[in-house]
Design a protein around this motif. Structure first.
Motif, PDB file in Angstrom:
ATOM      1  N   VAL A   1       0.803  -1.237   0.068  1.00 18.52           N
ATOM      2  CA  VAL A   1      -0.258  -0.121  -0.257  1.00 18.52           C
ATOM      3  C   VAL A   1       0.966   1.159  -0.066  1.00 18.52           C
ATOM      4  O   VAL A   1       1.893   1.330   0.756  1.00 18.52           O
ATOM      5  N   VAL A   2       0.522   2.263  -0.933  1.00 19.94           N
ATOM      6  CA  VAL A   2       1.122   3.673  -0.641  1.00 19.94           C
ATOM      7  C   VAL A   2      -0.032   4.738  -0.548  1.00 19.94           C
ATOM      8  O   VAL A   2      -0.920   4.792  -1.394  1.00 19.94           O
ATOM      9  N   GLY A   3       0.129   5.359   0.206  1.00 20.46           N
ATOM     10  CA  GLY A   3      -0.950   6.419   0.542  1.00 20.46           C
ATOM     11  C   GLY A   3      -0.603   7.671   0.229  1.00 20.46           C
ATOM     12  O   GLY A   3       0.116   8.238  -0.038  1.00 20.46           O
ATOM     13  N   VAL A   4      -1.670   8.366  -0.053  1.00 22.37           N
ATOM     14  CA  VAL A   4      -1.828   9.788  -0.385  1.00 22.37           C
ATOM     15  C   VAL A   4      -2.548  10.561   0.440  1.00 22.37           C
ATOM     16  O   VAL A   4      -4.088  10.290   0.596  1.00 22.37           O
ATOM     17  N   PRO A   5      -2.088  11.362   1.138  1.00 22.86           N
ATOM     18  CA  PRO A   5      -2.778  12.099   2.098  1.00 22.86           C
ATOM     19  C   PRO A   5      -3.939  13.180   1.594  1.00 22.86           C
ATOM     20  O   PRO A   5      -3.442  14.069   0.564  1.00 22.86           O
ATOM     21  N   LYS A   6      -5.056  13.256   2.253  1.00 19.78           N
ATOM     22  CA  LYS A   6      -5.878  14.539   1.698  1.00 19.78           C
ATOM     23  C   LYS A   6      -6.685  14.777   2.910  1.00 19.78           C
ATOM     24  O   LYS A   6      -7.213  14.238   3.868  1.00 19.78           O
ATOM     25  N   THR A   7      -6.494  16.137   2.954  1.00 16.97           N
ATOM     26  CA  THR A   7      -7.469  16.936   3.956  1.00 16.97           C
ATOM     27  C   THR A   7      -7.648  18.438   3.951  1.00 16.97           C
ATOM     28  O   THR A   7      -6.680  18.969   3.590  1.00 16.97           O
ATOM     29  N   ILE A   8      -8.910  18.879   3.574  1.00 20.30           N
ATOM     30  CA  ILE A   8      -9.106  20.115   3.514  1.00 20.30           C
ATOM     31  C   ILE A   8      -8.587  20.945   4.702  1.00 20.30           C
ATOM     32  O   ILE A   8      -7.998  21.933   4.450  1.00 20.30           O
ATOM     33  N   ASP A   9      -8.463  20.344   5.799  1.00 18.32           N
ATOM     34  CA  ASP A   9      -8.372  21.079   7.088  1.00 18.32           C
ATOM     35  C   ASP A   9      -6.611  21.326   7.242  1.00 18.32           C
ATOM     36  O   ASP A   9      -6.285  21.980   8.127  1.00 18.32           O
ATOM     37  N   ASN A  10      -5.758  20.559   6.371  1.00 20.17           N
ATOM     38  CA  ASN A  10      -4.399  20.515   6.746  1.00 20.17           C
ATOM     39  C   ASN A  10      -3.858  20.241   7.903  1.00 20.17           C
ATOM     40  O   ASN A  10      -2.823  20.683   8.260  1.00 20.17           O
ATOM     41  N   ASP A  11      -4.426  19.071   8.475  1.00 20.13           N
ATOM     42  CA  ASP A  11      -4.328  18.844   9.974  1.00 20.13           C
ATOM     43  C   ASP A  11      -3.429  17.498  10.031  1.00 20.13           C
ATOM     44  O   ASP A  11      -3.317  17.050  11.059  1.00 20.13           O
ATOM     45  N   ILE A  12      -2.844  16.997   8.788  1.00 19.73           N
ATOM     46  CA  ILE A  12      -1.836  15.841   9.066  1.00 19.73           C
ATOM     47  C   ILE A  12      -0.450  16.469   9.254  1.00 19.73           C
ATOM     48  O   ILE A  12       0.153  17.104   8.422  1.00 19.73           O
ATOM     49  N   SER A  13      -0.123  15.860  10.284  1.00 19.85           N
ATOM     50  CA  SER A  13       1.328  16.242  11.025  1.00 19.85           C
ATOM     51  C   SER A  13       2.446  16.007   9.831  1.00 19.85           C
ATOM     52  O   SER A  13       3.560  16.645   9.845  1.00 19.85           O
ATOM     53  N   ALA A  14       2.261  14.855   9.074  1.00 20.32           N
ATOM     54  CA  ALA A  14       3.429  14.303   8.656  1.00 20.32           C
ATOM     55  C   ALA A  14       3.788  15.250   7.361  1.00 20.32           C
ATOM     56  O   ALA A  14       4.917  15.059   6.660  1.00 20.32           O
ATOM     57  N   THR A  15       3.071  15.958   7.019  1.00 17.76           N
ATOM     58  CA  THR A  15       3.278  16.708   5.710  1.00 17.76           C
ATOM     59  C   THR A  15       2.953  18.181   6.000  1.00 17.76           C
ATOM     60  O   THR A  15       2.326  18.851   6.705  1.00 17.76           O
ATOM     61  N   ASP A  16       3.745  19.283   5.414  1.00 14.00           N
ATOM     62  CA  ASP A  16       3.599  20.671   5.572  1.00 14.00           C
ATOM     63  C   ASP A  16       2.437  21.291   5.070  1.00 14.00           C
ATOM     64  O   ASP A  16       1.944  22.139   5.882  1.00 14.00           O
ATOM     65  N   ARG A  17       1.993  20.791   4.093  1.00 13.04           N
ATOM     66  CA  ARG A  17       0.329  21.162   3.405  1.00 13.04           C
ATOM     67  C   ARG A  17      -0.078  19.981   2.581  1.00 13.04           C
ATOM     68  O   ARG A  17       0.525  18.931   2.128  1.00 13.04           O
ATOM     69  N   THR A  18      -1.532  19.970   2.477  1.00 13.33           N
ATOM     70  CA  THR A  18      -2.373  18.923   1.987  1.00 13.33           C
ATOM     71  C   THR A  18      -2.834  19.736   0.701  1.00 13.33           C
ATOM     72  O   THR A  18      -3.342  21.019   1.108  1.00 13.33           O
TER      73      THR A  18
ATOM     74  N   ALA B   1       7.032   5.495  -5.859  1.00 11.26           N
ATOM     75  CA  ALA B   1       7.086   4.695  -4.322  1.00 11.26           C
ATOM     76  C   ALA B   1       6.847   3.300  -4.964  1.00 11.26           C
ATOM     77  O   ALA B   1       7.466   2.409  -4.206  1.00 11.26           O
ATOM     78  N   ALA B   2       5.687   3.034  -5.469  1.00 13.79           N
ATOM     79  CA  ALA B   2       5.231   1.821  -5.714  1.00 13.79           C
ATOM     80  C   ALA B   2       6.237   0.943  -6.398  1.00 13.79           C
ATOM     81  O   ALA B   2       6.530  -0.152  -6.089  1.00 13.79           O
ATOM     82  N   HIS B   3       7.075   1.811  -7.399  1.00 16.42           N
ATOM     83  CA  HIS B   3       7.815   0.902  -8.230  1.00 16.42           C
ATOM     84  C   HIS B   3       9.181   0.760  -7.307  1.00 16.42           C
ATOM     85  O   HIS B   3       9.652  -0.359  -7.777  1.00 16.42           O
ATOM     86  N   ARG B   4       9.349   1.363  -6.579  1.00 20.49           N
ATOM     87  CA  ARG B   4      10.417   1.225  -5.721  1.00 20.49           C
ATOM     88  C   ARG B   4      10.352   0.099  -4.739  1.00 20.49           C
ATOM     89  O   ARG B   4      11.156  -0.164  -3.753  1.00 20.49           O
ATOM     90  N   GLY B   5       9.029  -0.137  -4.550  1.00 23.93           N
ATOM     91  CA  GLY B   5       8.628  -0.863  -3.216  1.00 23.93           C
ATOM     92  C   GLY B   5       8.536  -0.320  -1.876  1.00 23.93           C
ATOM     93  O   GLY B   5       8.444  -1.185  -0.877  1.00 23.93           O
ATOM     94  N   ASP B   6       8.376   0.945  -1.948  1.00 28.20           N
ATOM     95  CA  ASP B   6       8.126   1.569  -0.716  1.00 28.20           C
ATOM     96  C   ASP B   6       6.783   1.647  -0.105  1.00 28.20           C
ATOM     97  O   ASP B   6       6.268   2.676   0.001  1.00 28.20           O
ATOM     98  N   PHE B   7       6.395   0.337   0.500  1.00 29.15           N
ATOM     99  CA  PHE B   7       5.160   0.257   0.952  1.00 29.15           C
ATOM    100  C   PHE B   7       5.007   0.495   2.370  1.00 29.15           C
ATOM    101  O   PHE B   7       6.064   0.827   3.225  1.00 29.15           O
ATOM    102  N   GLY B   8       3.806   0.957   2.748  1.00 27.97           N
ATOM    103  CA  GLY B   8       3.571   1.484   3.962  1.00 27.97           C
ATOM    104  C   GLY B   8       3.781   2.730   4.339  1.00 27.97           C
ATOM    105  O   GLY B   8       4.055   3.339   5.451  1.00 27.97           O
ATOM    106  N   GLN B   9       4.283   3.341   3.294  1.00 22.02           N
ATOM    107  CA  GLN B   9       4.344   4.996   3.191  1.00 22.02           C
ATOM    108  C   GLN B   9       3.351   5.687   2.739  1.00 22.02           C
ATOM    109  O   GLN B   9       2.507   5.234   1.781  1.00 22.02           O
ATOM    110  N   MET B  10       3.322   7.155   2.948  1.00 17.38           N
ATOM    111  CA  MET B  10       2.654   8.021   2.025  1.00 17.38           C
ATOM    112  C   MET B  10       3.505   9.296   1.643  1.00 17.38           C
ATOM    113  O   MET B  10       4.524   9.366   2.221  1.00 17.38           O
TER     114      MET B  10
END
Lengths: 341, 341, 341, 341
Positions: C119-136, C297-306
């Motif tokens: 699995v490779v995640g892409v974060p989505k939040t209008i509220d911009n409240d996911i801490s692992a990314t500067d902005r969404t 990331a998928a091609h690199r096999g970087d799973f469990g990441q976003m």
């Protein structure tokens, strides 16, 4: 010539464009003097005004609001004023007054005109409901704002299977609801001119969901009414201080639809967003033309009249004509779209 | 009823709104069948078309361009076609053809109508120069785009003491230049209807700089002309391949003004930006009404006519009226602003 | 490689841009196969999907909503699914799943990843409240819509001496309120991160009126709270059917302010307008980059990441980091403006 | 504290927001005095300035341009000034100078700082090419304007089978071309950082037409260059007065593509439209934060530094760092899209 200008009533994109145009035409081209009364008729009665030269209107063409301010005036005080209005105009040295405003303002303008004073009106209504003119400035901006909001709501509603009830302005006439609803492709449009059956709305939504179009946008004018007996939800909600609130049709209709459909129905009350901010190009042009023609009418001595759009021309019409009949959406306009309920 | 639709000529915001409206009215309300020809008259002659049902027009109301494509057609081929047009219509099973287009398209439509075929036209011109209708869709969008561009240029010009020459569309009529120029408060507007003296422009700019307003926006229609002898700069520049280029009035006028003023004068050629993208609410409503009325006219058998806006009403006018006289900016509209040179 | 994509949770401008970018990178550049599950995880569990080729994502870059649909899923059903997820992925022939969604979706993604699935995640939040990314993506569009609304309200409020309480999104974090409030020059900003004293708001408004600035804009996040004991108005109003309604902070605060100030205070609830429609250029770029990096990331096999934005770079971070701590507005950001109450 | 402010260099949306923020923070919160020099460093050297209080910055947050004016200054005159700068600052009673500007301005600021004067810089560049900061205000607005223009051009190009060459700003760095090109889905992006082969562009267009996608948008930075020998068309066209004109890459590339493709290729030069007008919310927030932090730095005595965005924080960096290395688009950003040629 010494020209007085005032703006009265609710906000309307294009007011500043009228003021600017009057000053440009009068001061720059005609060599007139222009003074602006503050806060509408109050400023006139209190003698609060400031001179308006070219610099004072620089950069206001595209700005919302009114640089002169606006305020509602009690009729009684104005009636008193009419009796002494000749003195008032004399003491101010006014050759003509150009009030820019809606039905109330134009009625006041007519009272002054009937009292023999030199008045040239400029009509202003977001709702587009003055019968003597094809369109009024501010209306196009309001329709644009409401349309853009519904454009945005549509993608959300579509992705999330929602019913949205969007309330737009239009107390006595459904022009904004009709045009914004058509422009945004609303699935239902409710206007004051035709009482709607809630059952019909329910049926429309259910049919859409049955066809797998699982969302609907209902565009409702603030002055729209359900047909008698068609909607049990009649009052607003009661707030903690015991006052009735949220009694607008948008809120009530959303609650009623949710109740009947068993599906989430969200009210979106656009409110004052529709009447502020930068006017569209259309409104700036119309407002500018109104201002120009008002000055010309003043110079011609065309008093007791107001500017009006007829087809592509600006003409002068008696103030009396402006304020007697409201311009509502006629039957044949409603027939042009199946969306009007 | 089996209705054929096609779009021809240049791009124009609102084309898709007309197509959608025709399909909604005809298919959903009237039970008709609608087919859409691809790439204008070419598709008609080649028999390239596709059925248009409600789903096929979903989501196109606010989209620019035309889902049917458009292409110019040689007159000769169309004239030939007219001779065999009865067969053509018969083989396609067409009860009526609704071509949406400008002067060329409406002339073609008239040829078909004169040949006895059932045709209902919908006028389309960004330039707003069809005399039989008060306004055409697309024009409001173009004016809006040009106005917004000049709004932006104004703050830059103001901060940096520049002359900007903004060329807008309008080959034979100056409507876009006039209305966008008024809406944006351009300091000079040049239209095809009145040849301008470059000296007057130079004088205006110099007076502005003398009054410490050290910038100016000149809005010029692509079809505007300098008065004879007024502007020596008459041709475009010669490119490396020996071709004449950049001969548009905007480029030439900027060069000439820079030459005479000894100040930087920048040309800004808005071009196709004005004719693409999302239509304004005004244009969507007008386009939607045109589509609806075209279907109604078809059902009434009102052939050889086209839809037109008159005041606030949509009426039908003979195709013959549409294509004889160009609607240019009349003298009294130019008189309404000192900015027209 | 066979890549599955799904979108889950609330609407967010930029979702389609992510989908398009994944397809472009995977299909056109990498030669992968992409399938899109309908209605989020539901489509995955039910095996409802469609192939996504280049043509299927044509023209969606600037469109709001999600072409794949979205729906909330019960956790229980997903937990069950995790137990059989290997079979599920096997039967679908999936090499990787890219879920695009908010906290709930990313938690589900983590469950699948913990169960050993690629699995490779892409974060989505209008509220911009996911801490692992500067902005969404989506956040910039929401801020833009809220800012434009307040720009418009400001001219109206100014001309008519009103207090406006504008409620914007932000359940747990005040980013939209903070940035839109700063961008529009709101006179007060209330965020979930700091409980506000209603008395302070009352005082601010009264001081403004005393200084003859007779209007105020209060921008309040939907998740903002009054300090304990600071606001007696605590519940919504009771509708005719006996349900509590209009209990959002915007409505309650406007009622309370009106009660205390003795002046009209109008609530404006922006709601879903903020999360639909065309994304800003900023959001389209960020969404497009997220999509591209997810495929890499998928091609690199970087799973469990976003995917995450850090400074100007896109990096991969463990899904675990995304969903543990909420990114709220820190103290020093609030200190940067006196407007935060 | 007595703070001097000036704006220098080209126009940039957000300049007024910085000025407003400095005044709000310094005057309202800190009790400082702020004066604004007119026309950049010229005003400083000539002693032309005006006091800036809260009222003087009212309503400018969203306005383009700069209320202080801007002008380029000869280096020589500034160098002279530096020798007497202590006296200059003394005579003006300045405790700190905050110049807002681009590379040239920051270099001048550094000269003053090196001469021992208290200076805090605020970086400004539409092009986003200052390496010490992640982003600069104005850039987001420029990208937004360019994206919207390409959105509009796309529907026109699509309907009419055209190649459009859109030239955007970016003399030394391709940030605007890259981000606007990505946001609008341009089919080719040409940046100064990588010389493009015209043959590759020709091939791309021909392949698109072969796949029946008969249009293409090429987004080219004004500073982009063809690879050596790749494009014979090297000079501008020669105007009637014998001067070389239209030598920008957008015009030359369109002519060359038309020459090679045998298809119409239209240049669209966006120019100054990108740098004027209302800033986006993003730019207003960034500009406001820069202003606030500049005042704080002044109070801390953090001289010889400038404000910078790093991740989500505003930090201070030495002026020396700002002006040594240009921030160009790095290889890995170009790799993120196949569109960069």
């Amino acid at each position: 010539m010494r020209i007085g200008v005032l703006t009265a009533g609710g906000d309307c994109p294009g007011l500043n464009a009228v003021i600017r145009s009057i000053v440009h035409r009068a001061v720059a081209d005609r060599g007139d003097e222009v003074i602006g009364f503050e806060d509408g008729f109050k400023g006139l009665l209190d003698g609060r005004y400031r001179p308006l030269d070219i610099n004072s209107v620089s950069g206001i063409l595209a700005r919302g609001g009114t640089i002169l301010g606006s305020a509602r005036l009690e009729r009684a005080r104005l009636a008193d004023a009419c009796e002494n209005s000749e003195e008032l105009f004399g003491s101010l040295g006014l050759d003509v007054l150009i009030p820019i405003g809606g039905e109330g303002t134009l009625t006041a303008a007519r009272m002054l005109a009937d009292a023999g004073l030199p008045v040239v009106g400029v009509p202003k209504t977001i709702d587009n409901d003055i019968s003597a003119t094809d369109r009024t400035f501010g209306f196009d901006t309001a329709v644009g704002v409401a349309t853009e909001a519904m454009d945005r709501l549509k993608t959300t509603a579509e992705s999330h299977q929602r019913v949205m009830v969007v309330e737009v302005m239009g107390r006595h006439a459904g022009w904004i609801a009709l045009e914004a609803g058509m422009a945004a492709g609303a699935h239902a449009i409710c206007v004051p001119e035709r009482n709607f059956e809630v059952d019909d709305l329910v049926k429309m939504v259910e049919e859409r969901f049955a066809r797998n179009k699982r969302f609907a946008i209902v565009c409702v004018a603030e002055g729209a009414h359900p047909a008698e007996g068609s909607m049990p939800y009649q009052k607003g909600a009661i707030d903690q201080y015991g006052h009735e609130r949220f009694a607008g049709i948008g809120n009530r209709l959303a609650i009623e639809l949710e109740h009947r459909l068993g599906k989430e129905a969200k009210p979106v009350i656009l409110g004052h967003v529709q009447r502020g901010g930068t006017p569209t190009a259309y409104d700036r042009v119309l407002a500018t033309r109104f201002g120009w023609h008002a000055v010309e009418a003043a110079h011609r001595g065309d008093f007791g009249q107001m500017t009006a759009l007829r087809g592509t021309d600006i003409t002068m019409v008696p103030l009396a004509d402006a304020v007697t009949v409201l311009k509502t959406v006629p039957q044949d306009r409603m027939d042009e779209t199946e969306a009007v309920f």
